[in-house]
Design a protein around this motif. Structure first.
Motif, PDB file in Angstrom:
ATOM      1  N   ALA A 120       0.837  -1.204   0.000  1.00 50.67           N
ATOM      2  CA  ALA A 120       0.000   0.000   0.000  1.00 50.67           C
ATOM      3  C   ALA A 120       0.871   1.253   0.000  1.00 50.67           C
ATOM      4  CB  ALA A 120      -0.927  -0.004   1.211  1.00 50.67           C
ATOM      5  N   ALA A 121       1.992   1.214   0.729  1.00 48.49           N
ATOM      6  CA  ALA A 121       2.911   2.354   0.742  1.00 48.49           C
ATOM      7  C   ALA A 121       3.473   2.612  -0.647  1.00 48.49           C
ATOM      8  CB  ALA A 121       4.050   2.086   1.732  1.00 48.49           C
ATOM      9  N   ILE A 122       3.872   1.557  -1.340  1.00 47.10           N
ATOM     10  CA  ILE A 122       4.371   1.697  -2.713  1.00 47.10           C
ATOM     11  C   ILE A 122       3.276   2.257  -3.604  1.00 47.10           C
ATOM     12  CG2 ILE A 122       5.238   0.431  -4.723  1.00 47.10           C
ATOM     13  CD1 ILE A 122       6.515  -1.547  -2.746  1.00 47.10           C
ATOM     14  N   SER A 123       2.038   1.822  -3.380  1.00 47.52           N
ATOM     15  CA  SER A 123       0.909   2.308  -4.176  1.00 47.52           C
ATOM     16  C   SER A 123       0.787   3.817  -4.076  1.00 47.52           C
ATOM     17  CB  SER A 123      -0.393   1.650  -3.702  1.00 47.52           C
ATOM     18  OG  SER A 123      -0.322   0.244  -3.760  1.00 47.52           O
ATOM     19  N   ALA A 124       0.837   4.340  -2.848  1.00 50.60           N
ATOM     20  CA  ALA A 124       0.698   5.779  -2.643  1.00 50.60           C
ATOM     21  C   ALA A 124       1.837   6.541  -3.303  1.00 50.60           C
ATOM     22  CB  ALA A 124       0.654   6.081  -1.147  1.00 50.60           C
ATOM     23  N   LEU A 125       3.057   6.048  -3.138  1.00 51.22           N
ATOM     24  CA  LEU A 125       4.219   6.718  -3.725  1.00 51.22           C
ATOM     25  C   LEU A 125       4.159   6.676  -5.238  1.00 51.22           C
ATOM     26  CD1 LEU A 125       6.853   5.339  -1.227  1.00 51.22           C
ATOM     27  CD2 LEU A 125       6.178   7.738  -1.454  1.00 51.22           C
ATOM     28  N   ASP A 126       3.754   5.555  -5.789  1.00 49.67           N
ATOM     29  CA  ASP A 126       3.652   5.415  -7.242  1.00 49.67           C
ATOM     30  C   ASP A 126       2.657   6.419  -7.822  1.00 49.67           C
ATOM     31  OD1 ASP A 126       4.123   3.525  -9.743  1.00 49.67           O
ATOM     32  OD2 ASP A 126       1.969   3.838  -9.596  1.00 49.67           O
ATOM     33  N   ILE A 127       1.505   6.560  -7.189  1.00 49.07           N
ATOM     34  CA  ILE A 127       0.507   7.530  -7.659  1.00 49.07           C
ATOM     35  C   ILE A 127       1.089   8.940  -7.613  1.00 49.07           C
ATOM     36  CG2 ILE A 127      -1.735   8.568  -7.127  1.00 49.07           C
ATOM     37  CD1 ILE A 127      -2.577   5.735  -6.096  1.00 49.07           C
ATOM     38  N   ALA A 128       1.839   9.235  -6.550  1.00 53.58           N
ATOM     39  CA  ALA A 128       2.456  10.558  -6.437  1.00 53.58           C
ATOM     40  C   ALA A 128       3.498  10.787  -7.527  1.00 53.58           C
ATOM     41  CB  ALA A 128       3.094  10.719  -5.057  1.00 53.58           C
ATOM     42  N   PHE A 129       4.266   9.749  -7.877  1.00 50.09           N
ATOM     43  CA  PHE A 129       5.261   9.889  -8.952  1.00 50.09           C
ATOM     44  C   PHE A 129       4.581  10.204 -10.284  1.00 50.09           C
ATOM     45  CE2 PHE A 129       8.001   6.544  -6.551  1.00 50.09           C
ATOM     46  CZ  PHE A 129       8.388   7.507  -5.626  1.00 50.09           C
ATOM     47  N   TRP A 130       3.488   9.516 -10.573  1.00 46.26           N
ATOM     48  CA  TRP A 130       2.749   9.798 -11.808  1.00 46.26           C
ATOM     49  C   TRP A 130       2.181  11.219 -11.791  1.00 46.26           C
ATOM     50  CZ3 TRP A 130       2.795   7.347 -16.285  1.00 46.26           C
ATOM     51  CH2 TRP A 130       3.187   6.008 -16.329  1.00 46.26           C
ATOM     52  N   ASP A 131       1.754  11.673 -10.606  1.00 45.97           N
ATOM     53  CA  ASP A 131       1.250  13.030 -10.483  1.00 45.97           C
ATOM     54  C   ASP A 131       2.348  14.037 -10.824  1.00 45.97           C
ATOM     55  OD1 ASP A 131      -0.454  15.164  -9.877  1.00 45.97           O
ATOM     56  OD2 ASP A 131      -0.035  15.067  -7.727  1.00 45.97           O
ATOM     57  N   ILE A 132       3.555  13.806 -10.318  1.00 43.82           N
ATOM     58  CA  ILE A 132       4.683  14.690 -10.624  1.00 43.82           C
ATOM     59  C   ILE A 132       4.992  14.675 -12.115  1.00 43.82           C
ATOM     60  CG2 ILE A 132       7.181  14.988 -10.312  1.00 43.82           C
ATOM     61  CD1 ILE A 132       6.753  13.962  -7.411  1.00 43.82           C
ATOM     62  N   GLY A 134       3.031  13.977 -14.633  1.00 44.48           N
ATOM     63  CA  GLY A 134       1.998  14.681 -15.379  1.00 44.48           C
ATOM     64  C   GLY A 134       2.095  16.184 -15.229  1.00 44.48           C
ATOM     65  N   GLN A 135       2.364  16.655 -14.006  1.00 40.19           N
ATOM     66  CA  GLN A 135       2.520  18.088 -13.795  1.00 40.19           C
ATOM     67  C   GLN A 135       3.718  18.631 -14.567  1.00 40.19           C
ATOM     68  OE1 GLN A 135       2.197  19.577  -9.691  1.00 40.19           O
ATOM     69  NE2 GLN A 135       1.519  17.516  -9.127  1.00 40.19           N
ATOM     70  N   THR A 143      -3.242  10.612 -20.358  1.00 42.70           N
ATOM     71  CA  THR A 143      -2.555  10.905 -21.617  1.00 42.70           C
ATOM     72  C   THR A 143      -1.206  10.205 -21.659  1.00 42.70           C
ATOM     73  OG1 THR A 143      -3.652  13.042 -21.884  1.00 42.70           O
ATOM     74  CG2 THR A 143      -1.582  12.745 -23.044  1.00 42.70           C
ATOM     75  N   LEU A 144      -0.504  10.216 -20.529  1.00 41.87           N
ATOM     76  CA  LEU A 144       0.803   9.565 -20.461  1.00 41.87           C
ATOM     77  C   LEU A 144       0.690   8.044 -20.543  1.00 41.87           C
ATOM     78  CD1 LEU A 144       2.354  11.717 -17.587  1.00 41.87           C
ATOM     79  CD2 LEU A 144       2.245  12.201 -20.040  1.00 41.87           C
ATOM     80  N   LEU A 145      -0.472   7.503 -20.209  1.00 41.56           N
ATOM     81  CA  LEU A 145      -0.699   6.057 -20.274  1.00 41.56           C
ATOM     82  C   LEU A 145      -1.131   5.594 -21.661  1.00 41.56           C
ATOM     83  CD1 LEU A 145      -2.589   5.514 -16.882  1.00 41.56           C
ATOM     84  CD2 LEU A 145      -0.163   5.167 -17.373  1.00 41.56           C
ATOM     85  N   GLY A 146      -1.243   6.518 -22.604  1.00 40.08           N
ATOM     86  CA  GLY A 146      -1.615   6.146 -23.963  1.00 40.08           C
ATOM     87  C   GLY A 146      -2.837   6.869 -24.480  1.00 40.08           C
TER      88      GLY A 146
END
Length: 396
Positions: A120-132, A134-135, A143-146
């Motif tokens: 679950a910790a990795i899940s939260a960090l992963d979502i945050a990385f994708w947020d960064i 995209g920003q 869009t970044l996923l295809g």
């Protein structure tokens, strides 16, 4: 110079110059990562926020002023999950948050122990990385996923019971599928209640039943046999996920559609359910199963096995938006579980950047990254209180 959200959006033309784009959904992921890598982003720190009743947020800070927002779920283990997130800080500081695949594998593969709060910790960090990411590129995660296959995503309603009044209210909202919480009583009584629900909604409404994984396999099979002629959309979690052979037994002895996955973690956990066609709908929780990175791979396994995906969705805004980005980018998507995002607290917590649900569909946002923020002052107004699940009663 620090990169702000406004600067990231304003610099899109220059940033993406030369990319082979046929449209906003055609950005090659390798090219995207190359462009992001050139920005020189580095992680400078993490901070977690626990918000009642069970939300676990993380902010990932960078040297360029961009902050990623992530969310985890691990009911009754919220404090352990927050601690697991902060355990990763010493590994992540100084690292490039746009190297998402590499970071995911390091966080998952290197520790000796896995599962539960750790995943679950990795899940939260992963979502945050994708947020960064995209920003930084001024683009929504989908869009970044295809790219988005559709601009609106079908939802399904949830209710503890089905009555004519509830059904009429859902129809008025444009809802065409409803999941009802498990009926009560003996197995014959449960079957009779489910038949009553089908009579209320009629033959065309998509009716699903959620069982919470509490039934013995023998009882579950009796119930599944008793409702086979009702054409249910699915029966969710009729049994626990402890024994895959129990699921093989159910699958071999009923034609009722089966769904599970909110407590199944990673592609390795989902693989036997999907490769052996033991379920008809996969329900990963992106805030627990490994984040967006891992959910994409689970969705790909679903596509390969002609199984549809309906992600678990009890989350507030941040978790909901993570789901929507995945949903929009996979052909395996069927429908999304949602909740109400219109309370004043929710609007204040995410500064108005909440999901929009209109006439039975989620409308995709074009905001960059995850598409929302977390107001820390508002979060502090609803401090977390430990939750306990027990045989005597459940706090949540």
């Amino acid at each position: 110079m620090a990169i702000t959200r406004r600067a990231a959006l304003g610099g899109m033309t220059a940033l993406l110059a030369g990319l082979p784009l046929a449209g906003p959904g055609d950005m090659a992921l390798a090219e995207t990562r190359a462009r992001a890598g050139a920005l020189g982003l580095k992680i400078t720190g993490l901070k977690t926020f626990l918000v009642a009743p069970r939300s676990i947020f993380v902010k990932v800070y960078t040297n360029q002023g961009l902050t990623g927002l992530g969310v985890a779920i691990q009911t009754s283990k919220e404090m352990a999950t927050a601690a697991a997130i902060m355990e990763c800080e010493r590994v992540l500081v100084g690292r490039d948050p746009t190297r998402i695949e590499s970071l995911w594998n390091e966080l998952y593969q290197t520790p000796r122990w896995r599962g539960g709060p750790l995943t679950a910790a990795i899940s939260a960090l992963d979502i945050a990385f994708w947020d960064i990411l995209g920003q930084a590129l001024g683009a929504p995660i989908y869009t970044l996923l295809g790219g988005a296959g559709a601009t609106r995503l079908r939802i399904y309603g949830s209710t503890m019971d089905m009555t004519p009044a509830i059904f009429e209210a859902q129809k008025a909202q444009g809802i065409t599928a409803t999941r009802v919480q498990a009926p009560k009583g003996s197995i014959p009584q449960m079957i009779a209640t489910t038949r009553r629900w089908r009579e209320i909604v009629g033959p065309d409404h998509h009716l699903a039943v959620h069982m919470d994984g509490t039934m013995p396999t023998r009882d579950a099979l009796q119930y599944l046999h008793g409702v086979e002629d009702l054409n249910l959309l699915w029966v969710e979690e009729p049994i626990q996920m402890d024994d895959i052979e129990d699921w093989a037994h159910l699958r071999a002895h009923t034609t009722t559609a089966l769904a599970t996955g909110e407590r199944v973690l990673t592609k390795w956990g989902f693989a036997p359910y999907l490769n052996r066609h033991l379920i008809d709908f996969a329900q990963p929780d992106l805030a627990a199963c490994g984040g967006i990175t891992e959910a994409r791979k689970i969705a790909a396994l679903c596509e390969a096995n002609r199984i549809q995906i309906a992600p678990h969705g009890p989350h507030e805004t941040a978790g909901a938006l993570a789901n929507f980005h995945l949903d929009a980018s996979t052909t395996a998507f069927y429908a999304q579980e949602v909740r109400d995002y219109t309370s004043q607290f929710e609007l204040d917590l995410h500064e108005g950047q909440t999901p929009k649900i209109v006439n039975g569909f989620c409308e995709l946002s074009d905001r960059p990254g995850l598409g929302t923020v977390l107001n820390e002052a508002v979060a502090a107004k609803r401090p977390y209180q430990p939750l306990t699940r027990s045989s005597e009663g459940r706090a949540f």
